[in-house]
Design a protein around this motif. Structure first.
Motif, short mmCIF file in Angstrom:
data_model
loop_
_atom_site.label_atom_id
_atom_site.label_comp_id
_atom_site.label_asym_id
_atom_site.label_seq_id
_atom_site.Cartn_x
_atom_site.Cartn_y
_atom_site.Cartn_z
N GLY A 36 0.53 -1.37 0.38
CA GLY A 36 -0.40 -0.08 -0.22
C GLY A 36 1.05 1.00 -0.04
N LEU A 37 0.42 2.27 0.16
CA LEU A 37 1.12 3.57 0.28
C LEU A 37 0.74 3.47 1.56
CD1 LEU A 37 -1.39 6.08 -2.58
CD2 LEU A 37 1.14 4.99 -2.64
N CYS A 38 3.05 3.97 1.98
CA CYS A 38 3.46 4.39 2.95
C CYS A 38 3.33 6.01 3.71
CB CYS A 38 4.77 4.99 2.81
SG CYS A 38 5.38 5.18 4.30
N PRO A 39 2.05 5.06 4.78
CA PRO A 39 1.29 6.58 5.17
C PRO A 39 2.61 7.34 6.22
CG PRO A 39 1.67 4.34 6.94
CD PRO A 39 1.93 4.25 5.76
N GLU A 64 4.15 9.51 -1.21
CA GLU A 64 4.88 8.68 -2.13
C GLU A 64 4.10 8.39 -3.42
OE1 GLU A 64 6.13 4.53 -1.62
OE2 GLU A 64 4.44 4.52 -0.48
N LYS A 65 4.35 8.09 -4.85
CA LYS A 65 3.67 7.79 -6.06
C LYS A 65 2.98 6.19 -6.08
CE LYS A 65 2.33 12.28 -7.13
NZ LYS A 65 0.94 12.84 -7.05
N SER A 66 3.71 5.12 -5.46
CA SER A 66 3.28 4.58 -6.27
C SER A 66 4.14 3.22 -4.54
CB SER A 66 4.52 2.95 -7.20
OG SER A 66 5.62 3.57 -6.67
N PRO A 67 3.07 2.71 -4.42
CA PRO A 67 3.64 2.30 -3.07
C PRO A 67 4.78 1.49 -3.18
CG PRO A 67 1.35 0.16 -4.92
CD PRO A 67 2.28 1.60 -5.17
N SER A 68 5.22 1.26 -2.11
CA SER A 68 6.68 0.72 -1.74
C SER A 68 6.30 0.33 -0.12
CB SER A 68 7.53 1.75 -1.80
OG SER A 68 7.45 2.92 -0.96
N PHE A 69 5.37 0.38 0.70
CA PHE A 69 5.59 -0.20 2.03
C PHE A 69 4.13 -1.49 2.23
CE2 PHE A 69 2.36 -0.62 6.03
CZ PHE A 69 2.61 -0.34 6.18
#
Length: 639
Positions: free
Chosen positions: A39-42, A46-51
């Protein structure tokens, strides 16, 4: 202060509350493969999920900002809690009674400040709701709701309440529940009076405001009586748990449908949220006494997952104030990957009035995407200029062209540039198209920062949002096969210790050539070794993180515990053969390095060295060469 929470209870909390269930309360998660979710890092933009979240291991890690940890760490970071407060919150969710090493069970007055404030708000919300349902005095509030089309069931669904007109009804009630005057003042539920704390809210309809996790953190209060000299709407002041720029009314009810539908509807008031939900628009939310801004966008982006097909629809009144609010919202448009639209009801009615006059279908129809927000902004800009003069048209183009250049879709950008030429009455359409294309090219050349900020006549600037913070921690070139294999072996040791134990625990720290990986190997050793992870993988990972000497190593541990294991083509999953190959490769490289060192030493000794020393070195070289040969021929069986 409460004593230290019993270690067994902390472990019970970790085991009882799945990390994916907790994280999904704050952001949308999707399948990332290998049993992980993304998912998107809280914690950074960021534009693309690295979380990524690993439910099987109970860990999360962001490969962008390097934040990571277990369920407790996530709650601590996302809600700014202490360790004890985070454990207490999760324990309450799981129904676990915590024991404390000093002083036995935790009495209520010893619990963390945030936990106490949230508890006070929950009790207050229930009390206010009961007053609205049963108190004769609250008839004024019930009539107010009925006049706007809300019955008792609607009030209960949204937990709407009523605060009595007396000075200290709630204050005395909460004192009876064990809350101190200091806690009541810190919570914002009470305020200082001449003779001590009195109720902050008196004679008003009360809407509880919940955070994305569902905790009541504040209230919005609507005036009901002419004798009330206060503002029409009175909100909870800024407190340790309530920041108006970081909360959205209705987000607790709407979050799942927002994530599911990739759509959010932003309205202006509490009754508008109620009207939308009752009309079937269950993705409606509202700000709480402040303009829609950057922190609100962060909340929605995590739910929308920056899906390019996502939609955010703003509903504003058709008056000047509504138009101004729409333009403010547009200034943050580029912070969304979602497409943004504006919906203005006929006759300038808000959703609550529209539902009352024309019914549920009219509300549902209102929030269907109509006008892109950028188009509305362009029309508002163009309307301020005298387009009958060349100077007016040129000035309008200067202000409007940067807006068009910011449109994300290049095809739509060209089409809108043509529309802008028509709006301005500029016959040379290609001139406008080229002007917009030039500005867009400048934005790309400046690394996505946009053209030099264009001044708005009122002094505002249109500028691109800041870039995400650079990743922390040491950079490693994973194209280096040595580093890549060491990384794979450490991932196996953390994620699948049963595949590399007990051989891994015999590996020396110096067998890992990258300093960050050597530090992780040391942390595993200090935590008792990989073999400890076979019986209880989650507790083992927690111990390894705790053994890490600093946050950088701790982040690397979490990253390796979550990152997918890189399998060779045709290999379906990590198994003993794959694990054995990594073990052997790392060991053989260590042996080869040692052979090179000894060969160099022999060269230095030459033929004039001490015969005994020379013989010992030659013997060691022979042993290592034989060991290398055995590893090459027999693989992991030779370890």
């Amino acid at each position: 202060m409460a004593g230290r929470i019993n270690d067994e209870d902390v472990k019970a909390v970790r085991d009882a509350v799945p990390i994916d269930a907790v994280v999904s309360e704050y952001l949308q998660l999707r399948n990332a493969g290998g049993g992980n979710l993304k998912g998107l890092c809280p914690f950074h933009d960021e534009k693309s999920p690295s979380f990524q979240v690993s439910p099987s291991k109970g860990f999360f890690h962001c490969f962008g900002c390097q934040e990571g940890g277990d369920t407790i760490t996530f709650v601590m970071k996302i809600d700014h809690l202490s360790f004890s407060e985070a454990v207490e919150r999760l324990a309450a969710q799981a129904g676990i009674t915590l024991r404390y090493e000093e002083g036995g069970y935790n009495p209520s007055h010893q619990r963390g400040e945030r936990i106490r404030l949230v508890e006070a708000h929950k009790i207050a919300a229930d009390w206010y709701a009961e007053q609205l349902a049963t108190s004769p005095e609250a008839d004024t509030g019930r009539r107010f709701l009925a006049d706007r089309g809300f019955d008792q069931a609607a009030a209960q669904h949204f937990s709407v309440g009523y605060s009595p007109q007396g000075w200290d009804h709630l204050t005395r009630f909460l004192r009876g529940k064990g809350f101190t005057d200091k806690e009541l003042l810190l919570s914002g539920l009470s305020q200082e009076g001449r003779r001590g704390p009195i109720d902050r809210f008196r004679g008003r309809l009360m809407w509880p405001i919940r955070d994305i996790g569902g905790d009541v953190v504040g209230f919005g209060a609507r005036k009901l009586y002419e004798a009330d000299n206060g503002p029409k709407y009175l909100n909870t002041p800024e407190t340790a748990i309530y920041k108006k720029s970081q909360v959205l009314y209705g987000i607790d009810l709407a979050k799942k449908d927002i994530a599911k539908a990739s759509r959010a509807v932003v309205v202006e008031g509490y009754t508008d949220v109620m009207a939308c939900h009752l009309a079937g628009v269950t993705t409606a939310i509202a700000t709480c006494g402040t303009a829609f801004g950057g922190e609100h966008i962060k909340i929605l982006r995590r739910l929308l997952m920056d899906n390019g097909s996502a939609r955010v629809i703003f509903t504003f009144d058709g008056d000047a104030a509504g138009q101004k609010a729409a333009l403010r919202a547009f200034e943050d448009d580029q912070k969304f990957a979602a497409e943004t639209y504006i919906a203005i009801a006929p006759d300038g009615m808000d959703p609550c009035d529209l539902r009352l006059v024309k019914g549920d279908e009219a509300v549902a129809d209102l929030v269907e995407p109509r006008t892109p927000l950028f188009e509305f902004a362009l029309r508002q800009i163009v309307s301020r200029y005298d387009l009958d003069t060349p100077a007016g048209r040129a000035a309008a183009l200067d202000e409007a062209a940067p807006i068009v250049a910011r449109i994300k879709n290049s095809g739509a950008q060209h089409e809108v540039a043509v529309q802008l030429a028509g709006m301005l009455g500029i016959l040379d359409t290609q001139f406008v198209v080229k002007r917009v294309a030039q500005l867009a090219r400048w934005a790309r050349d400046r690394g996505g920062k946009g053209p030099a900020p264009e001044r708005h006549p009122e002094g505002r600037q249109y500028a691109a949002p800041p870039r995400p913070a650079a990743p922390r921690g040491p950079a490693l070139n994973l194209r280096n096969p040595v580093f890549a294999t060491e990384r794979e072996l450490l991932k196996l040791a953390l994620q699948r210790p049963e595949l590399v134990s007990p051989a891994f625990d015999a590996y020396g720290i110096d067998e890992f050539t990258a300093p960050p990986y050597a530090a992780v190997r040391q942390a595993i050793q200090d935590a008792g070794g990989a073999e400890q992870g076979v019986a209880d993988p989650q507790d083992y990972l927690v111990r390894v993180r705790e053994a890490a000497p600093d946050d950088t190593v701790r982040a690397t541990v979490t990253e390796l515990a979550v990152e997918a294991i890189l399998l060779h083509k045709g290999v379906k999953g990590a198994d003993e053969v794959y694990a054995g190959a990594q073990l052997v490769t790392v060991r053989r490289r260590a042996v080869e390095r040692r052979i090179r060192d000894i060969t160099s030493r022999l060269t230095r000794l030459g033929t004039h060295g001490d015969p005994a020393e020379l013989a010992a070195v030659q013997n060691e070289l022979w042993v290592l060469q034989q060991y290398d040969q055995t590893l090459r021929e027999h693989g992991a069986a030779a370890l």
